[in-house]
Design an enzyme around this catalytic site. Structure first.
Site, mmCIF file in Angstrom:
data_model
loop_
_atom_site.group_PDB
_atom_site.id
_atom_site.type_symbol
_atom_site.label_atom_id
_atom_site.label_comp_id
_atom_site.label_asym_id
_atom_site.label_seq_id
_atom_site.Cartn_x
_atom_site.Cartn_y
_atom_site.Cartn_z
ATOM 1 N N GLU A 57 -9.000 40.010 -30.197
ATOM 2 C CA GLU A 57 -9.484 40.445 -31.648
ATOM 3 C C GLU A 57 -7.924 40.960 -31.997
ATOM 4 O O GLU A 57 -7.806 40.715 -33.302
ATOM 5 C CB GLU A 57 -10.260 41.661 -31.546
ATOM 6 C CG GLU A 57 -11.664 41.418 -31.108
ATOM 7 C CD GLU A 57 -12.275 40.238 -32.208
ATOM 8 O OE1 GLU A 57 -11.787 40.303 -33.346
ATOM 9 O OE2 GLU A 57 -13.274 39.712 -32.094
ATOM 10 N N TYR A 140 -12.816 47.195 -38.219
ATOM 11 C CA TYR A 140 -13.190 45.787 -37.878
ATOM 12 C C TYR A 140 -13.086 45.607 -36.103
ATOM 13 O O TYR A 140 -13.902 45.208 -35.563
ATOM 14 C CB TYR A 140 -12.339 44.622 -38.456
ATOM 15 C CG TYR A 140 -12.652 43.365 -37.833
ATOM 16 C CD1 TYR A 140 -13.817 42.653 -38.026
ATOM 17 C CD2 TYR A 140 -11.547 42.964 -37.029
ATOM 18 C CE1 TYR A 140 -14.146 41.706 -37.117
ATOM 19 C CE2 TYR A 140 -12.077 41.845 -36.255
ATOM 20 C CZ TYR A 140 -13.071 41.026 -36.453
ATOM 21 O OH TYR A 140 -13.428 40.089 -35.492
ATOM 22 N N ASP A 158 -15.262 40.852 -40.959
ATOM 23 C CA ASP A 158 -13.866 40.383 -41.021
ATOM 24 C C ASP A 158 -14.067 39.543 -42.524
ATOM 25 O O ASP A 158 -14.812 39.542 -43.025
ATOM 26 C CB ASP A 158 -13.755 39.718 -39.741
ATOM 27 C CG ASP A 158 -14.211 38.077 -39.885
ATOM 28 O OD1 ASP A 158 -15.341 38.076 -40.304
ATOM 29 O OD2 ASP A 158 -13.752 37.446 -39.004
#
Length: 312
Positions: A57, A140, A158
């Site tokens: 991520e 996020y 996102d």
């Protein structure tokens, strides 16, 4: 290509109201589509660890998947745990980051690893609040790790997800430049209540945005929920926030010069002088000095007044 359905002239604003959404049909169709079309990405494998998901991520922030797969695999082979990354020399971390862009993310990831070791005995925490407290982890990333690493319910938003849900539920071509509370509320209302289904739903919406409901050339004929899309029903209205979107220039910017300096230092076998770095900057002396000094201030480069190396 855009849908082959006849498209009337695009109005300048989104419709004031949109038709109600059959939530169950939306879930069922999109999850079936995802099971067929999902990409085989290494951080989605059953063997991927929560640490591996967190690394993915961070790497994927503002970086395409195709550029991340190789570096992610090499990174996890070298530093398979937070403890191993926390103990690594900073210059090695920055060299391994290579050309993924925004090298400060590499430093934040190492700081994040150190915090996991210090606060959580080297284990990626499961609570979203604990994830949010880690260096370099925003809302996020915390939600994504909660959903994709731990299989728990979270609202993952996102760019891809925001675009898909905006088109489906609000009839907007593209989301606002900044996330709104209303977007979060609408997204939360669509996330299934149970952990397992909610995690699949989040990643399915993200995948639809990456593969079908793209920003510039959506393939509406291939969309499994096209008949439920408010944007399509409204005739594909134009992006009402286009004026607020400004593409940041790259050529001639300090970011470009910083990238050249970092590349030179990554490839060097020893310290480089300020004069050597100014020469490779490809810019005016003032911009080269300013960019080098900013790298030192960010902790990406260290040295005395005239000799510099990568890292601290």
């Amino acid at each position: 290509m855009m849908s082959t359905d006849p498209v009337p002239p695009a109005p300048t604003t989104a419709p004031a109201s949109t038709p109600p959404h059959p939530r169950a049909a939306l879930h069922a169709r999109l999850l079936v589509w995802f099971d067929v079309h999902r990409r085989d990405l290494p951080w989605r494998a059953a063997t991927a660890t929560p640490w591996g998901v967190l690394v993915s991520e961070i790497m994927l922030q503002q970086t395409p998947v195709v550029r991340v797969e190789g570096p992610w695999t090499a990174w996890l082979e070298r530093w398979p745990t937070p403890a191993s990354l926390a103990a690594a020399p900073t210059d090695e971390v920055l060299r391994a980051w290579g050309r993924l862009g925004y090298p400060r993310r590499a430093l934040r990831l190492q700081q994040c690893a150190a915090a996991i070791v210090e606060r959580h005995d080297g284990v990626v925490p499961t609570a979203e609040a604990d994830l949010l407290a880690l260096p370099g982890v925003g809302s996020y990333t915390a939600a994504a790790v909660t959903a994709f690493a731990h299989g728990r319910r979270a609202v993952v938003l996102d760019t891809n997800v925001r675009r898909v849900l905006g088109r489906l539920t609000a009839g907007t071509a593209l989301p606002r430049p900044h996330l709104t509370q209303e977007e979060t509320r609408r997204a939360d209302a669509l996330v299934p209540g149970d952990d397992a289904t909610s995690a699949r739903w989040n990643i399915a919406v993200m995948e639809l945005g990456a593969l079908v409901c793209t920003a510039r050339s959506p393939r509406c004929d291939d969309c499994p929920v096209r008949d439920l899309c408010a944007w399509r029903a409204a005739g594909y209205p134009a992006d009402e926030h286009a004026a607020a979107r400004r593409t940041q220039a790259w050529h001639g910017t300090d970011r470009q010069v910083r990238g050249r300096l970092m590349a030179a230092l990554r490839d060097a076998t020893g310290p480089l002088t300020r004069e050597e770095l100014v020469a490779v900057a490809g810019s005016g002396d003032e911009q080269a000095h300013r960019s080098l000094d900013s790298l030192v201030a960010d902790g990406l480069v260290s040295g005395d007044a005239e000799s510099f190396v990568l890292g601290r």
